[in-house]
Design an enzyme around this catalytic site. Structure first.
Site, PDB file in Angstrom:
ATOM      1  N   SER A   1       0.845  -1.186   0.000  1.00 43.64           N
ATOM      2  CA  SER A   1       0.000   0.000   0.000  1.00 43.64           C
ATOM      3  C   SER A   1       0.882   1.239   0.000  1.00 43.64           C
ATOM      4  O   SER A   1       2.058   1.178   0.368  1.00 43.64           O
ATOM      5  CB  SER A   1      -0.870  -0.002   1.265  1.00 43.64           C
ATOM      6  OG  SER A   1      -1.531   1.229   1.447  1.00 43.64           O
TER       7      SER A   1
ATOM      8  N   TYR B   1      -2.113  -0.461  10.650  1.00 42.09           N
ATOM      9  CA  TYR B   1      -2.226  -0.867   9.244  1.00 42.09           C
ATOM     10  C   TYR B   1      -0.934  -0.518   8.499  1.00 42.09           C
ATOM     11  O   TYR B   1      -0.373  -1.346   7.774  1.00 42.09           O
ATOM     12  CB  TYR B   1      -3.419  -0.163   8.596  1.00 42.09           C
ATOM     13  CG  TYR B   1      -3.599  -0.485   7.131  1.00 42.09           C
ATOM     14  CD1 TYR B   1      -4.096  -1.709   6.728  1.00 42.09           C
ATOM     15  CD2 TYR B   1      -3.264   0.457   6.151  1.00 42.09           C
ATOM     16  CE1 TYR B   1      -4.262  -2.003   5.386  1.00 42.09           C
ATOM     17  CE2 TYR B   1      -3.431   0.181   4.815  1.00 42.09           C
ATOM     18  CZ  TYR B   1      -3.932  -1.054   4.425  1.00 42.09           C
ATOM     19  OH  TYR B   1      -4.089  -1.350   3.094  1.00 42.09           O
TER      20      TYR B   1
END
Length: 246
Positions: free
Chosen positions: A139, A152
Site C-alpha cells: 500500500s 495498518y
C-alpha cells in the site's frame, strides 16, 4: 515481452473480492491456471464460473499456517506446479491508537503481515523450482504512515521490509519479488473499519476523487508477471491521479 501466461500456475490470496478477485480473473484471461483462495467459499465458486480459464476455488484463512500449507499443496496437486504467488489478503481497521481495541491490531498483523509471510514460506520451494514470481500487495501506507492508520501502516511497512529481504535471498536463484503499492482503490477494504468516524472519513475521501479500480491493480500485476525472465519489476506505486495525500 510475453503477454501471455500459458502454462503458468498462480495462487491468489484474498480472491473473493476486490483486487484479489480482479487479479485472479486477469491471470486466468492471460492463460494461467489459477487457484483462488479466500474465506468466502460461495464467492469463490462464483468466481470459478466467471473465469475464462481453469480456476480452482480454495477456502483459505491466511492467519492459519495449516490452511496456507494446504492451499499450496492443493494447488500443486491440481496443477502440478506453482509459478506465481499473489499475496493480496488483507484487512484495514483504522482508528486512533489511544483507546484502541487491540484485538483489531492482532487481526491486522496476523492477516496482512504474518499471512503473507506464511504464504511465502509454504510456496517458496515450488517457486524456487520454477523460477517463479512473488507479488506482494502492499500500500502507499507502506511508504508513508499517517494518523489513525498506525497499525495498518506498520503491517504494510513490514511487508515491504520482508519483501526486500526475500528479494535479496532469492533473486540470484531466479525468483522475482514484486511489491505493488496501491493508493485509494474502490474495494470492500474500508468497510472493515468499525470506528464510525474513520469509516465516514474513508467514504468522504473516496468521494473526493476518481478512485482506482481493482482492475487497475490487476493490470499492474499482469504487467510485472509477463516481463521476460531477466527483467524484475520490483516495485509498482500506483495512485489515483486525484490523490494528493500519502
Amino acid at each position: 515481452m510475453n503477454t501471455t501466461l500459458n502454462g503458468k500456475v498462480a495462487l491468489v490470496t484474498g480472491a473473493s473480492s476486490g483486487i484479489g478477485e480482479a487479479t485472479a480473473l486477469a491471470l486466468s484471461a492471460a492463460g494461467a491456471r489459477v487457484a483462488a483462495g479466500g474465506r468466502r467459499a460461495d464467492r469463490l465458486k462464483l468466481l470459478a464460473d466467471q473465469a475464462p480459464g481453469e480456476l480452482l476455488p480454495l477456502e483459505l484463512d491466511v492467519t492459519d499456517q495449516e490452511s496456507v500449507r494446504a492451499a499450496v499443496a492443493q494447488t500443486v496437486e491440481r496443477f502440478g506446479a506453482l509459478d506465481i504467488l499473489v499475496n493480496n489478503a488483507g484487512v484495514m481497521l483504522n482508528g486512533p491508537i489511544a483507546g484502541a481495541d487491540t484485538t483489531q491490531w492482532t487481526r491486522m498483523v496476523e492477516t496482512n503481515l504474518l499471512g503473507s509471510m506464511y504464504a511465502v514460506h509454504a510456496a517458496l520451494p515450488h517457486l524456487l523450482e520454477r523460477r517463479g514470481i512473488v507479488v506482494q500487495v502492499s500500500s502507499t501506507s507502506g511508504r508513508t504512515a499517517s494518523a489513525y492508520s498506525g497499525v495498518y501502516a506498520a503491517t504494510k511497512f513490514g511487508i515491504n521490509a520482508f519483501s526486500e529481504s526475500l528479494r535479496q535471498e532469492v533473486t540470484a536463484q531466479g525468483v522475482r519479488v514484486v511489491v505493488v503499492e496501491p493508493g485509494f482503490v474502490a474495494t470492500e477494504l474500508t468497510t472493515h473499519i468499525t470506528d464510525p468516524t474513520m469509516r465516514a472519513a474513508a467514504r468522504e475521501l473516496a468521494e473526493s476523487m476518481r478512485t482506482l479500480r481493482p482492475e487497475d491493480i490487476a493490470a499492474a500485476v499482469l504487467y510485472a508477471a509477463t516481463q521476460p525472465e531477466h527483467v524484475a519489476v520490483n516495485e509498482l506505486l500506483i495512485r489515483p491521479t486525484d490523490q494528493t495525500r500519502a
